[in-house]
Design a protein around this motif. Structure first.
Motif, PDB file in Angstrom:
ATOM      1  N   ARG A 129       0.837  -1.104  -0.128  1.00  0.00           N
ATOM      2  CA  ARG A 129       0.046   0.054   0.137  1.00  0.00           C
ATOM      3  C   ARG A 129       0.871   1.241   0.074  1.00  0.00           C
ATOM      4  O   ARG A 129       0.517   2.513  -0.760  1.00  0.00           O
ATOM      5  CB  ARG A 129      -0.874   0.086   1.163  1.00  0.00           C
ATOM      6  N   LYS A 132       2.183   2.027  -3.448  1.00  0.00           N
ATOM      7  CA  LYS A 132       1.352   2.892  -4.324  1.00  0.00           C
ATOM      8  C   LYS A 132       1.069   4.286  -3.917  1.00  0.00           C
ATOM      9  O   LYS A 132       0.714   5.003  -4.720  1.00  0.00           O
ATOM     10  CB  LYS A 132       0.036   2.044  -4.179  1.00  0.00           C
ATOM     11  N   ARG A 136      -4.557   8.201  -3.853  1.00  0.00           N
ATOM     12  CA  ARG A 136      -5.789   7.904  -4.136  1.00  0.00           C
ATOM     13  C   ARG A 136      -6.251   6.956  -3.339  1.00  0.00           C
ATOM     14  O   ARG A 136      -5.462   6.232  -2.454  1.00  0.00           O
ATOM     15  CB  ARG A 136      -6.039   7.410  -5.617  1.00  0.00           C
ATOM     16  N   HIS A 138      -7.275   3.265  -2.037  1.00  0.00           N
ATOM     17  CA  HIS A 138      -6.817   1.839  -2.434  1.00  0.00           C
ATOM     18  C   HIS A 138      -7.680   0.794  -1.509  1.00  0.00           C
ATOM     19  O   HIS A 138      -7.756   0.762  -0.265  1.00  0.00           O
ATOM     20  CB  HIS A 138      -5.576   1.799  -2.010  1.00  0.00           C
ATOM     21  N   SER A 139      -8.299   0.007  -2.226  1.00  0.00           N
ATOM     22  CA  SER A 139      -9.032  -1.080  -1.590  1.00  0.00           C
ATOM     23  C   SER A 139      -8.016  -2.186  -1.323  1.00  0.00           C
ATOM     24  O   SER A 139      -7.084  -2.573  -1.927  1.00  0.00           O
ATOM     25  CB  SER A 139     -10.073  -1.489  -2.607  1.00  0.00           C
ATOM     26  N   GLU A 142      -7.399  -4.695  -3.962  1.00  0.00           N
ATOM     27  CA  GLU A 142      -7.064  -4.243  -5.373  1.00  0.00           C
ATOM     28  C   GLU A 142      -5.731  -5.597  -5.621  1.00  0.00           C
ATOM     29  O   GLU A 142      -5.270  -5.870  -4.711  1.00  0.00           O
ATOM     30  CB  GLU A 142      -6.270  -3.057  -5.138  1.00  0.00           C
ATOM     31  N   SER A 143      -5.359  -5.639  -6.654  1.00  0.00           N
ATOM     32  CA  SER A 143      -4.285  -6.607  -7.451  1.00  0.00           C
ATOM     33  C   SER A 143      -4.865  -7.961  -7.521  1.00  0.00           C
ATOM     34  O   SER A 143      -3.872  -8.750  -7.860  1.00  0.00           O
ATOM     35  CB  SER A 143      -2.858  -6.191  -6.508  1.00  0.00           C
TER      36      SER A 143
END
Length: 272
Positions: A129, A132, A136, A138-139, A142-143
């Motif tokens: 995390r 990144k 913004r 980030h869930s 994600e990925s």
């Protein structure tokens, strides 16, 4: 002059496979190989990975060695295609991965600490995390690739969600939930009726599968691997039935229900 099938033995194995791919893609190379793209190689890579998984589950060392080589070949082929466009080289790939692995293992290469696999995993996700950046939202989901097989994706989604604390207290709770989901499915499908709403039943059945994936997580069982092993076991027994039927000059479709079950019991006793 024809290309040699065997690269010079003085080269390292890595250089030999790189040279092999260059030969296949060269002017006098293979027409099929020269038509490949990153998209087509992606499909072949997925196929080879599944063949490797099958070999690992079967514990066939010879097959594992062969399938590992096939996976490596597809990876090097992919790198070659991008290297040919100037996007990146194999050195870039290796260096980027080394830097990432070092960065995500601060308990080994830095001043961090992680005494358990769970703590390592927690740190890994936190570092991802941070990489990144804060620009913004980030869930935590994600990925996780959308194109993954559903059982694999369900396992990853449930694991990521559980790390936030959104989880059952213990395996008994999730097993009770599985029973609850089965009851909901049974009501939806209405087994006493000839008709039912298939879409609703499908959703409820999906809920059963997803909950069972969580049962597997609590039991420290990987659901995909467990399912593959179960399928392989079924296939082995069924093929035994087919071969035994063939010995008598019959097709398995010609067997009675009772004969099939007798052969099935034989298969369980003889081939596992």
């Amino acid at each position: 002059m024809a290309n040699s099938l065997t690269p010079p033995p003085s080269l390292t194995p890595i250089h030999r496979i790189v040279e092999l791919i260059q030969t296949l893609m060269g002017e006098q190379g293979c027409p099929w190989d020269k038509k490949q793209t990153p998209e087509t190689i992606s499909r072949y890579l997925i196929e080879e990975v599944y063949e490797l998984v099958d070999a690992v589950i079967s514990k066939d060392v010879s097959a594992i060695r062969e399938e590992t080589g096939d996976v490596l070949f597809q990876l090097f082929f992919m790198i070659h295609l991008f290297n040919a466009t100037g996007a990146f080289s194999i050195e870039d790939v290796v260096q980027t991965n080394i830097e990432k692995m070092v960065r995500r293992h601060p308990h080994v290469f830095g001043h961090g600490s992680a005494d358990t696999p769970e703590k390592v995993s927690e740190n890994w996700e936190r570092i991802k995390r941070e990489e990144k950046g804060p620009s913004r939202f980030h869930s935590v989901l994600e990925s996780i690739p959308q194109g993954m097989p559903a059982i694999l994706r369900a396992a990853m989604v449930s694991e990521r969600a559980a790390k936030t604390g959104f989880d059952w207290d213990d395996i008994h709770g999730v097993m009770a939930k599985a029973v609850e989901e089965w009851e909901e499915f049974s009501k939806e499908i209405n087994v006493d009726s000839d008709s039912f709403e298939k879409d609703n039943a499908a959703v409820e059945f999906g809920d059963i599968l997803f909950t069972l994936v969580n049962v597997a997580r609590f039991a420290h069982i990987h659901p995909e691997t467990a399912l593959v092993r179960s399928i392989q076991k079924f296939e082995t027994r069924f093929r035994y039935m087919e071969m035994e039927a063939a010995k008598t000059g019959r097709d398995i479709n010609d067997l009675t229900f009772q004969e099939m079950h007798r052969l099935w019991d034989e298969a369980k006793a003889k081939v596992g």
